[in-house]
Design a protein around this motif. Structure first.
Motif, PDB file in Angstrom:
ATOM      1  N   ARG A   1       5.135 -16.759 -28.172  1.00 33.14           N
ATOM      2  CA  ARG A   1       4.971 -15.916 -26.986  1.00 33.14           C
ATOM      3  C   ARG A   1       4.477 -14.520 -27.358  1.00 33.14           C
ATOM      4  N   THR A   2       5.033 -13.959 -28.408  1.00 31.12           N
ATOM      5  CA  THR A   2       4.615 -12.639 -28.887  1.00 31.12           C
ATOM      6  C   THR A   2       3.186 -12.694 -29.408  1.00 31.12           C
ATOM      7  N   LYS A   3       2.853 -13.748 -30.146  1.00 26.14           N
ATOM      8  CA  LYS A   3       1.492 -13.900 -30.684  1.00 26.14           C
ATOM      9  C   LYS A   3       0.474 -14.006 -29.547  1.00 26.14           C
ATOM     10  N   GLU A   4       0.816 -14.765 -28.513  1.00 29.60           N
ATOM     11  CA  GLU A   4      -0.098 -14.921 -27.374  1.00 29.60           C
ATOM     12  C   GLU A   4      -0.283 -13.600 -26.630  1.00 29.60           C
ATOM     13  N   ALA A   5       0.816 -12.874 -26.418  1.00 30.92           N
ATOM     14  CA  ALA A   5       0.730 -11.583 -25.721  1.00 30.92           C
ATOM     15  C   ALA A   5      -0.100 -10.596 -26.541  1.00 30.92           C
ATOM     16  N   PHE A   6       0.137 -10.564 -27.852  1.00 33.00           N
ATOM     17  CA  PHE A   6      -0.636  -9.666 -28.710  1.00 33.00           C
ATOM     18  C   PHE A   6      -2.110 -10.057 -28.700  1.00 33.00           C
ATOM     19  N   GLN A   7      -2.378 -11.359 -28.708  1.00 28.05           N
ATOM     20  CA  GLN A   7      -3.763 -11.835 -28.707  1.00 28.05           C
ATOM     21  C   GLN A   7      -4.499 -11.366 -27.455  1.00 28.05           C
ATOM     22  N   ARG A   8      -3.809 -11.299 -26.308  1.00 22.87           N
ATOM     23  CA  ARG A   8      -4.442 -10.796 -25.082  1.00 22.87           C
ATOM     24  C   ARG A   8      -4.838  -9.326 -25.246  1.00 22.87           C
ATOM     25  N   TYR A   9      -3.955  -8.501 -25.811  1.00 23.20           N
ATOM     26  CA  TYR A   9      -4.297  -7.095 -26.055  1.00 23.20           C
ATOM     27  C   TYR A   9      -5.412  -6.985 -27.086  1.00 23.20           C
ATOM     28  N   TYR A  10      -5.317  -7.808 -28.114  1.00 24.04           N
ATOM     29  CA  TYR A  10      -6.340  -7.805 -29.161  1.00 24.04           C
ATOM     30  C   TYR A  10      -7.712  -8.122 -28.563  1.00 24.04           C
ATOM     31  N   ASP A  11      -7.767  -9.177 -27.754  1.00 20.48           N
ATOM     32  CA  ASP A  11      -9.039  -9.573 -27.137  1.00 20.48           C
ATOM     33  C   ASP A  11      -9.559  -8.504 -26.173  1.00 20.48           C
ATOM     34  N   SER A  12      -8.654  -7.866 -25.443  1.00 17.56           N
ATOM     35  CA  SER A  12      -9.071  -6.874 -24.442  1.00 17.56           C
ATOM     36  C   SER A  12      -9.501  -5.551 -25.051  1.00 17.56           C
ATOM     37  N   TYR A  13      -8.782  -5.094 -26.088  1.00 16.67           N
ATOM     38  CA  TYR A  13      -9.011  -3.736 -26.578  1.00 16.67           C
ATOM     39  C   TYR A  13      -9.589  -3.658 -27.990  1.00 16.67           C
ATOM     40  N   PHE A  14      -9.276  -4.616 -28.839  1.00 17.23           N
ATOM     41  CA  PHE A  14      -9.736  -4.527 -30.229  1.00 17.23           C
ATOM     42  C   PHE A  14     -11.058  -5.252 -30.461  1.00 17.23           C
ATOM     43  N   VAL A  15     -11.262  -6.384 -29.800  1.00 20.41           N
ATOM     44  CA  VAL A  15     -12.525  -7.116 -29.979  1.00 20.41           C
ATOM     45  C   VAL A  15     -13.722  -6.236 -29.593  1.00 20.41           C
ATOM     46  N   PRO A  16     -13.671  -5.480 -28.476  1.00 20.68           N
ATOM     47  CA  PRO A  16     -14.807  -4.580 -28.204  1.00 20.68           C
ATOM     48  C   PRO A  16     -15.048  -3.561 -29.326  1.00 20.68           C
ATOM     49  N   LEU A  17     -13.972  -3.078 -29.971  1.00 15.15           N
ATOM     50  CA  LEU A  17     -14.144  -2.156 -31.109  1.00 15.15           C
ATOM     51  C   LEU A  17     -14.818  -2.877 -32.281  1.00 15.15           C
ATOM     52  N   LEU A  18     -14.393  -4.112 -32.525  1.00 13.75           N
ATOM     53  CA  LEU A  18     -15.003  -4.883 -33.604  1.00 13.75           C
ATOM     54  C   LEU A  18     -16.488  -5.120 -33.346  1.00 13.75           C
ATOM     55  N   GLU A  19     -16.829  -5.373 -32.096  1.00 15.37           N
ATOM     56  CA  GLU A  19     -18.238  -5.584 -31.748  1.00 15.37           C
ATOM     57  C   GLU A  19     -19.055  -4.305 -31.939  1.00 15.37           C
ATOM     58  N   LYS A  20     -18.445  -3.136 -31.640  1.00 18.44           N
ATOM     59  CA  LYS A  20     -19.140  -1.857 -31.853  1.00 18.44           C
ATOM     60  C   LYS A  20     -19.316  -1.579 -33.349  1.00 18.44           C
ATOM     61  N   GLN A  21     -18.352  -2.012 -34.165  1.00 24.37           N
ATOM     62  CA  GLN A  21     -18.420  -1.784 -35.608  1.00 24.37           C
ATOM     63  C   GLN A  21     -19.588  -2.538 -36.224  1.00 24.37           C
ATOM     64  N   ASN A  22     -19.885  -3.695 -35.693  1.00 25.93           N
ATOM     65  CA  ASN A  22     -20.935  -4.545 -36.292  1.00 25.93           C
ATOM     66  C   ASN A  22     -22.256  -4.301 -35.677  1.00 25.93           C
TER      67      ASN A  22
END
Length: 172
Positions: A151-172
């Motif tokens: 449950r914690t992994k899934e909740a974190f994955q939602r934040y990761y996908d929403s806020y961190f993936v866009p940062l990763l895309e900007k980095q590349n």
């Protein structure tokens, strides 16, 4: 979402290793220092009007090969030495992080701070941590050990996908 974990001195060292190997600042300093030896040596040959010898070329090549790893080791040694002199009680020990739609609130025994999602500029990760950079050399650490159940992994994955993936895309 709430994450709880203990942050150790070793976790801070892991962050510093990541900073040394990935930051623009350290890359720039490393290249400046890398060229600080061969360029004057070549200029000295020109001033003395001597041809560049094989020994000089060998020394320069050895410097270019050895210096990058030497830089990482010496820089980490220096940073660790400075960190040991500092009071890190505001960072080490029990950490609680609350992730919500506005950002991350980190609470430790002696400190509480908030960082909005738009303050993060780079995201890095290794096998044990997520490093959420707010500048080229300053980051917040999230230990992967805090992701204890599905449950914690899934909740974190939602934040990761929403806020961190866009940062990763900007980095590349």
């Amino acid at each position: 979402m709430k994450l709880q974990f203990n942050l150790s001195f070793e976790d801070l060292i892991d962050l510093q290793k990541n900073v040394i190997s990935k930051s623009k600042h350290h890359r720039k300093v490393k290249y400046i220092l890398l060229s600080a030896f061969p360029i004057p040596l070549l200029l000295l040959n020109l001033i003395l009007q001597r041809p560049v010898s094989l020994v000089t070329i060998g020394i320069i090549l050895l410097w270019i090969i050895v210096f990058p790893s030497l830089y990482k080791k010496l820089t980490l040694f220096s940073i660790v030495r400075m960190m040991k002199k500092q009071n890190l009680n505001g960072v080490l020990g029990s950490n609680t992080m609350l992730l919500d739609e506005q950002g991350i609130t980190r609470t430790t025994k002696n400190n509480q701070n908030f960082l909005a999602w738009d303050q993060f500029v780079v995201v890095q990760e290794d096998e044990k941590h997520y490093y959420l950079y707010v500048s080229d050399v300053q980051a917040m650490i999230i230990s992967k050990s805090a992701l204890t159940d599905d449950r914690t992994k899934e909740a974190f994955q939602r934040y990761y996908d929403s806020y961190f993936v866009p940062l990763l895309e900007k980095q590349n």
